[in-house]
Design a protein around this motif. Sequence first.
Motif, PDB file in Angstrom:
ATOM      1  N   ILE A 100      45.016  36.805  52.112  1.00 31.67           N
ATOM      2  CA  ILE A 100      44.980  35.688  51.255  1.00 31.67           C
ATOM      3  C   ILE A 100      43.948  35.530  50.744  1.00 31.67           C
ATOM      4  CG2 ILE A 100      45.412  33.330  50.835  1.00 31.67           C
ATOM      5  CD1 ILE A 100      47.681  33.286  53.180  1.00 31.67           C
ATOM      6  N   ARG A 101      42.915  35.517  51.404  1.00 37.17           N
ATOM      7  CA  ARG A 101      41.281  35.360  51.064  1.00 37.17           C
ATOM      8  C   ARG A 101      41.165  36.558  49.938  1.00 37.17           C
ATOM      9  NH1 ARG A 101      37.552  32.074  53.607  1.00 37.17           N
ATOM     10  NH2 ARG A 101      38.079  31.133  55.288  1.00 37.17           N
ATOM     11  N   ASP A 102      41.189  37.762  50.119  1.00 35.23           N
ATOM     12  CA  ASP A 102      41.295  39.002  49.260  1.00 35.23           C
ATOM     13  C   ASP A 102      41.837  38.946  47.835  1.00 35.23           C
ATOM     14  OD1 ASP A 102      39.580  40.056  51.287  1.00 35.23           O
ATOM     15  OD2 ASP A 102      41.022  41.497  51.917  1.00 35.23           O
ATOM     16  N   LEU A 103      43.000  38.356  47.976  1.00 36.17           N
ATOM     17  CA  LEU A 103      43.841  38.145  46.866  1.00 36.17           C
ATOM     18  C   LEU A 103      43.046  37.072  45.852  1.00 36.17           C
ATOM     19  CD1 LEU A 103      47.585  38.044  48.077  1.00 36.17           C
ATOM     20  CD2 LEU A 103      46.636  39.773  46.283  1.00 36.17           C
ATOM     21  N   ASP A 104      42.578  35.945  46.804  1.00 37.80           N
ATOM     22  CA  ASP A 104      41.851  34.900  45.977  1.00 37.80           C
ATOM     23  C   ASP A 104      40.520  35.478  45.378  1.00 37.80           C
ATOM     24  OD1 ASP A 104      41.467  32.190  45.155  1.00 37.80           O
ATOM     25  OD2 ASP A 104      40.055  31.941  46.468  1.00 37.80           O
ATOM     26  N   ASP A 105      40.104  36.549  45.826  1.00 36.31           N
ATOM     27  CA  ASP A 105      38.686  37.110  45.190  1.00 36.31           C
ATOM     28  C   ASP A 105      39.131  37.970  44.031  1.00 36.31           C
ATOM     29  OD1 ASP A 105      37.085  35.812  47.338  1.00 36.31           O
ATOM     30  OD2 ASP A 105      37.091  38.031  48.542  1.00 36.31           O
ATOM     31  N   ASP A 106      40.112  38.356  44.161  1.00 38.73           N
ATOM     32  CA  ASP A 106      40.737  39.221  42.605  1.00 38.73           C
ATOM     33  C   ASP A 106      41.043  38.117  41.687  1.00 38.73           C
ATOM     34  OD1 ASP A 106      40.593  41.202  44.589  1.00 38.73           O
ATOM     35  OD2 ASP A 106      42.651  41.388  44.708  1.00 38.73           O
ATOM     36  N   LEU A 107      41.822  37.062  42.070  1.00 35.36           N
ATOM     37  CA  LEU A 107      42.014  36.173  41.121  1.00 35.36           C
ATOM     38  C   LEU A 107      40.567  35.381  40.330  1.00 35.36           C
ATOM     39  CD1 LEU A 107      44.711  34.477  40.292  1.00 35.36           C
ATOM     40  CD2 LEU A 107      44.406  33.044  42.023  1.00 35.36           C
ATOM     41  N   ASP A 108      39.700  35.116  41.230  1.00 34.86           N
ATOM     42  CA  ASP A 108      38.374  34.500  40.993  1.00 34.86           C
ATOM     43  C   ASP A 108      37.688  35.436  39.712  1.00 34.86           C
ATOM     44  OD1 ASP A 108      38.765  32.287  42.196  1.00 34.86           O
ATOM     45  OD2 ASP A 108      37.210  32.714  43.862  1.00 34.86           O
ATOM     46  N   GLU A 109      37.852  36.855  40.138  1.00 36.60           N
ATOM     47  CA  GLU A 109      37.302  37.827  39.273  1.00 36.60           C
ATOM     48  C   GLU A 109      37.987  37.805  38.017  1.00 36.60           C
ATOM     49  OE1 GLU A 109      36.755  42.521  39.949  1.00 36.60           O
ATOM     50  OE2 GLU A 109      36.017  41.343  41.598  1.00 36.60           O
ATOM     51  N   LEU A 110      39.303  37.544  37.875  1.00 39.57           N
ATOM     52  CA  LEU A 110      40.175  37.750  36.496  1.00 39.57           C
ATOM     53  C   LEU A 110      39.846  36.349  35.965  1.00 39.57           C
ATOM     54  CD1 LEU A 110      43.498  39.100  38.139  1.00 39.57           C
ATOM     55  CD2 LEU A 110      42.099  40.085  36.310  1.00 39.57           C
ATOM     56  N   HIS A 111      39.600  35.264  36.538  1.00 40.61           N
ATOM     57  CA  HIS A 111      39.202  34.051  35.895  1.00 40.61           C
ATOM     58  C   HIS A 111      37.955  34.118  35.156  1.00 40.61           C
ATOM     59  CE1 HIS A 111      39.193  29.683  35.563  1.00 40.61           C
ATOM     60  NE2 HIS A 111      37.935  29.478  36.032  1.00 40.61           N
ATOM     61  N   SER A 112      36.955  34.724  35.805  1.00 39.71           N
ATOM     62  CA  SER A 112      35.654  35.064  35.065  1.00 39.71           C
ATOM     63  C   SER A 112      35.785  35.858  33.562  1.00 39.71           C
ATOM     64  CB  SER A 112      34.492  35.670  35.947  1.00 39.71           C
ATOM     65  OG  SER A 112      34.311  34.715  37.065  1.00 39.71           O
ATOM     66  N   LYS A 113      36.666  36.833  33.990  1.00 38.99           N
ATOM     67  CA  LYS A 113      36.934  37.855  32.853  1.00 38.99           C
ATOM     68  C   LYS A 113      37.661  37.014  31.866  1.00 38.99           C
ATOM     69  CE  LYS A 113      37.162  42.474  34.754  1.00 38.99           C
ATOM     70  NZ  LYS A 113      38.149  43.297  35.272  1.00 38.99           N
ATOM     71  N   VAL A 114      38.365  36.057  32.074  1.00 38.13           N
ATOM     72  CA  VAL A 114      39.018  35.402  30.792  1.00 38.13           C
ATOM     73  C   VAL A 114      38.004  34.695  30.203  1.00 38.13           C
ATOM     74  CG1 VAL A 114      40.521  33.167  30.366  1.00 38.13           C
ATOM     75  CG2 VAL A 114      41.235  34.924  31.998  1.00 38.13           C
ATOM     76  N   PHE A 115      36.813  34.113  30.722  1.00 36.93           N
ATOM     77  CA  PHE A 115      36.136  33.293  30.018  1.00 36.93           C
ATOM     78  C   PHE A 115      35.095  34.196  29.231  1.00 36.93           C
ATOM     79  CE2 PHE A 115      37.685  30.080  32.802  1.00 36.93           C
ATOM     80  CZ  PHE A 115      37.308  28.876  32.212  1.00 36.93           C
ATOM     81  N   GLU A 116      34.703  35.391  29.919  1.00 36.91           N
ATOM     82  CA  GLU A 116      33.929  36.363  29.102  1.00 36.91           C
ATOM     83  C   GLU A 116      34.694  36.977  27.663  1.00 36.91           C
ATOM     84  OE1 GLU A 116      33.327  40.038  31.673  1.00 36.91           O
ATOM     85  OE2 GLU A 116      32.611  38.509  33.126  1.00 36.91           O
ATOM     86  N   ARG A 117      36.099  36.963  27.988  1.00 40.05           N
ATOM     87  CA  ARG A 117      36.709  37.584  26.829  1.00 40.05           C
ATOM     88  C   ARG A 117      36.815  36.301  25.632  1.00 40.05           C
ATOM     89  NH1 ARG A 117      41.729  40.977  27.753  1.00 40.05           N
ATOM     90  NH2 ARG A 117      40.126  42.083  28.643  1.00 40.05           N
ATOM     91  N   VAL A 118      36.922  35.217  26.173  1.00 40.97           N
ATOM     92  CA  VAL A 118      36.771  34.336  25.003  1.00 40.97           C
ATOM     93  C   VAL A 118      35.624  34.037  24.245  1.00 40.97           C
ATOM     94  CG1 VAL A 118      36.775  31.658  24.955  1.00 40.97           C
ATOM     95  CG2 VAL A 118      38.869  32.771  26.300  1.00 40.97           C
ATOM     96  N   LEU A 119      34.663  34.108  25.113  1.00 39.85           N
ATOM     97  CA  LEU A 119      33.301  33.946  24.657  1.00 39.85           C
ATOM     98  C   LEU A 119      32.658  35.094  23.720  1.00 39.85           C
ATOM     99  CD1 LEU A 119      31.634  31.945  27.310  1.00 39.85           C
ATOM    100  CD2 LEU A 119      32.541  31.218  25.278  1.00 39.85           C
ATOM    101  N   SER A 120      33.162  36.374  23.993  1.00 41.14           N
ATOM    102  CA  SER A 120      32.633  37.374  23.409  1.00 41.14           C
ATOM    103  C   SER A 120      33.651  37.963  22.311  1.00 41.14           C
ATOM    104  CB  SER A 120      32.746  38.732  24.419  1.00 41.14           C
ATOM    105  OG  SER A 120      33.990  39.024  24.659  1.00 41.14           O
ATOM    106  N   ASP A 121      34.656  37.229  22.110  1.00 38.05           N
ATOM    107  CA  ASP A 121      35.760  37.669  21.127  1.00 38.05           C
ATOM    108  C   ASP A 121      35.264  37.327  19.812  1.00 38.05           C
ATOM    109  OD1 ASP A 121      38.238  38.748  20.347  1.00 38.05           O
ATOM    110  OD2 ASP A 121      39.420  36.946  21.083  1.00 38.05           O
ATOM    111  N   SER A 122      34.159  37.890  19.429  1.00 34.15           N
ATOM    112  CA  SER A 122      33.353  37.360  17.916  1.00 34.15           C
ATOM    113  C   SER A 122      34.127  38.239  16.776  1.00 34.15           C
ATOM    114  CB  SER A 122      31.982  37.675  18.039  1.00 34.15           C
ATOM    115  OG  SER A 122      31.988  38.774  18.506  1.00 34.15           O
TER     116      SER A 122
END
Lengths: 216, 216
Positions: B150-172
């Motif tokens: 469960i902890r490992d799955l949460d790490d994967d989820l957190d990584e995707l969460h960061s990627k969402v923000f990166e994409r929102v901000l880089s979508d110039s």
Amino acid sequence: MREVFQQELREIQDGLVELAELVQTAITNATAAFAGSDVALAEAVIESDENVDRLAATLDEKVTDVLARQQPVASDLRLMVSSLRMSASLERMADLAQHIAQLARYRYPEQVLPENFEKIFRKMSKIDAQMAQKIVALLRQQDRSTIVQIRDLDDDLDELHSKVFERVLSDSINPAKPEHIVDVVLASRYHERFGDHAVAIAKQMDYFLSGQPVSA
Amino acid sequence: MREVFQQELREIQDGLVELAELVQTAITNATAAFAGSDVALAEAVIESDENVDRLAATLDEKVTDVLARQQPVASDLRLMVSSLRMSASLERMADLAQHIAQLARYRYPEQVLPENFEKIFRKMSKIDAQMAQKIVALLRQQDRSTIVQIRDLDDDLDELHSKVFERVLSDSINPAKPEHIVDVVLASRYHERFGDHAVAIAKQMDYFLSGQPVSA
């Protein structure tokens, strides 16, 4: 034995008040750091979260220990059950203050807020601080009239939260930058959740004081 | 008396499993409604949240009642304390599923997601469902190896969460519409919190099974 027990109950109540005071300081400083892009103050809030976590964990251990040794019933048992829940909400409120401080730190030296959102967030911050102060008073004085006041403040907060979204979506003449939208949405959500947890604590105190099950 | 008590402990554990199964259904349907703009399915998730709240409240009352009558100690007491916390997390996970469904309903008949975010949210949804399924298994079989998964799955989820923000901000090149940014930020936050609560439950089970205090 009975005297020891009474002393332990008092210590648990004092621990909750102390935790609520830390939350009050955290949200006051976090919103000031957010409004004024004060990175030193933001750092202080972020660092202080550890104390809150430690105090909450210590309090929970004490409650579990008292449950095991004293086997409380009736209102004493309700205090134990409510304490476990209230410490979780207080810990979470401090986390939300920390998140607001993190937004300020992340954008520094830029301002987090575009100018046209400053006033609405100033209002939200003021309500947060009032709620935290009412929670401290409720835990200390156990006056049930405070419960209604906390609910009313939460209604005001929810209204402001809706207004933030309306403004983000209607801002077509002067469209906000993506990073501004991200920050404004997250910050508003943190404020809203802060209020929800304050209401959850008010409900737990209502349960402790009245003995009636917590309503949704 | 002892037999009644054992039966009551089993009922509490069964109640937690039942609650977790409702969460599993809610998140599976909510993310499907979100991806497919299925408003009927979204409505079903939103309506089903009442059942979760009712079941959680019933379970908490049972725990409090057992605490008062049976005055459990050691691992039985840990089960009581953990149950109170886990039911709160499960209830919150169902709320988050409901929030995801509400986003789908709110934008209907439009899609919530811009095309370039579909894949990343499909991944998050898959992880949510896996976490919910692992929580059901952990509560039912009490196998501690599930906690690490469960902890490992949460790490994967957190990584995707960061990627969402990166994409929102880089979508110039192809800037997203404000309502898309709002929805994407909120949805990603809901997924992230869903994972945090799954980890909180895993930690509570670790505490129940090991007797060691819950770490931060």
